[in-house]
Write a protein that holds these residues in place. Structure first.
Motif, mmCIF file in Angstrom:
data_model
loop_
_atom_site.group_PDB
_atom_site.id
_atom_site.type_symbol
_atom_site.label_atom_id
_atom_site.label_comp_id
_atom_site.label_asym_id
_atom_site.label_seq_id
_atom_site.Cartn_x
_atom_site.Cartn_y
_atom_site.Cartn_z
ATOM 1 N N UNK A 247 0.841 -1.190 0.000
ATOM 2 C CA UNK A 247 0.000 0.000 0.000
ATOM 3 C C UNK A 247 0.868 1.228 0.000
ATOM 4 N N UNK A 248 0.890 2.031 -0.995
ATOM 5 C CA UNK A 248 -0.025 2.095 -2.133
ATOM 6 C C UNK A 248 0.413 1.253 -3.337
ATOM 7 N N UNK B 148 6.789 -13.617 11.137
ATOM 8 C CA UNK B 148 7.074 -15.047 11.000
ATOM 9 C C UNK B 148 5.819 -15.907 11.144
ATOM 10 N N UNK B 149 4.808 -15.413 11.831
ATOM 11 C CA UNK B 149 3.566 -16.167 12.020
ATOM 12 C C UNK B 149 2.696 -16.213 10.759
ATOM 13 N N UNK B 150 3.007 -15.383 9.740
ATOM 14 C CA UNK B 150 2.215 -15.387 8.501
ATOM 15 C C UNK B 150 3.104 -15.544 7.272
ATOM 16 N N UNK B 151 4.241 -16.211 7.433
ATOM 17 C CA UNK B 151 5.149 -16.375 6.306
ATOM 18 C C UNK B 151 5.729 -17.778 6.264
ATOM 19 N N UNK B 152 6.150 -18.161 5.046
ATOM 20 C CA UNK B 152 6.887 -19.396 4.823
ATOM 21 C C UNK B 152 8.190 -19.014 4.147
ATOM 22 N N UNK C 27 4.400 -14.599 2.119
ATOM 23 C CA UNK C 27 3.663 -13.989 3.224
ATOM 24 C C UNK C 27 2.168 -14.085 2.961
ATOM 25 N N UNK C 28 1.417 -13.922 4.002
ATOM 26 C CA UNK C 28 0.010 -13.570 3.916
ATOM 27 C C UNK C 28 -0.032 -12.115 4.330
ATOM 28 N N UNK C 29 -0.552 -11.269 3.461
ATOM 29 C CA UNK C 29 -0.616 -9.844 3.759
ATOM 30 C C UNK C 29 -1.287 -9.611 5.106
ATOM 31 N N UNK C 30 -0.666 -8.769 5.924
ATOM 32 C CA UNK C 30 -1.271 -8.417 7.208
ATOM 33 C C UNK C 30 -2.489 -7.511 7.011
ATOM 34 N N UNK D 78 -4.933 -7.875 4.202
ATOM 35 C CA UNK D 78 -6.121 -8.586 3.714
ATOM 36 C C UNK D 78 -5.944 -10.095 3.566
ATOM 37 N N UNK D 79 -4.782 -10.613 3.956
ATOM 38 C CA UNK D 79 -4.552 -12.050 3.887
ATOM 39 C C UNK D 79 -4.156 -12.569 2.515
ATOM 40 N N UNK D 80 -4.034 -11.690 1.540
ATOM 41 C CA UNK D 80 -3.664 -12.136 0.194
ATOM 42 C C UNK D 80 -2.218 -12.635 0.172
ATOM 43 N N UNK D 81 -1.919 -13.497 -0.797
ATOM 44 C CA UNK D 81 -0.583 -14.065 -0.931
ATOM 45 C C UNK D 81 0.384 -13.029 -1.485
ATOM 46 N N UNK D 82 1.559 -12.952 -0.887
ATOM 47 C CA UNK D 82 2.624 -12.054 -1.321
ATOM 48 C C UNK D 82 3.913 -12.873 -1.323
#
Length: 178
Positions: free
Chosen positions: A48-49, A83-87, A95-98, A100-104
């Motif tokens: 963002x943005x 680290x809790x939302x990434x591989x 990552x899972x975006x903090x 909206x949860x989308x894949x990054x």
């Protein structure tokens, strides 16, 4: 240190403008306080943005009305802090975006590409930031992966793009030297 946007006297304190602004201060305030360099964040600005949007608008300097130098963190800190939302793999970080949860997916190449789109003065190489405290094994693995990614970071840069490396190794002096 000389950058395309001026000279930075070192050592230097960099106010943090993670999302293209130093909270509670206008750019004229930052300038009047004598700062020559601001730190922004690749991961957050890519979400963002968006780095493509910032590039279309004339780059991060224009976007944030800052004529001084800008350094961007590569996203390596988020490797640790999120680290809790990434591989994490040798290819990069999913990552899972903090927001909206989308894949990054952030690879060394993509991190450098984003920083190039932002048009910053100093791009940092994507690294693995080990947490504190951590075991020697964790520090060694963070250093190994940071070293593995270093040539990929350099190969991805635009002509004239300054890419700085990051030393890993935690509290272990021998690992930091390596």
């Amino acid at each position: 240190m000389h950058t395309p946007h001026g000279t930075v006297e070192t050592p230097a304190f960099m106010p943090v403008g993670t999302q293209a602004t130093v909270k509670t201060l206008g750019q004229e305030d930052v300038e009047s306080l004598g700062f020559e360099l601001i730190l922004s964040n690749t991961y957050h600005l890519s979400l963002r943005p968006g780095s493509e949007r910032i590039e279309r608008l004339g780059g991060l300097h224009r976007f944030m009305s800052w004529e001084g130098s800008i350094l961007t963190d590569s996203g390596g800190y988020q490797v640790m802090s999120l680290s809790h939302i990434r591989t994490l793999t040798d290819e990069g970080v999913a990552f899972r975006s903090h927001l909206d949860g989308s894949a990054v997916f952030l690879s060394p190449e993509r991190s450098i590409e984003i920083q190039g789109e932002l048009g910053v003065d100093i791009s940092m190489a994507l690294d693995v930031c080990a947490p504190y405290p951590c075991s020697r094994e964790e520090a060694t693995e963070a250093m190994r992966r940071t070293h593995l990614w270093a040539p990929r970071n350099l190969a991805a840069r635009r002509e004239g793009q300054a890419v700085f490396g990051i030393v890993q190794g935690g509290v272990h002096e021998d690992l930091r030297r390596e």
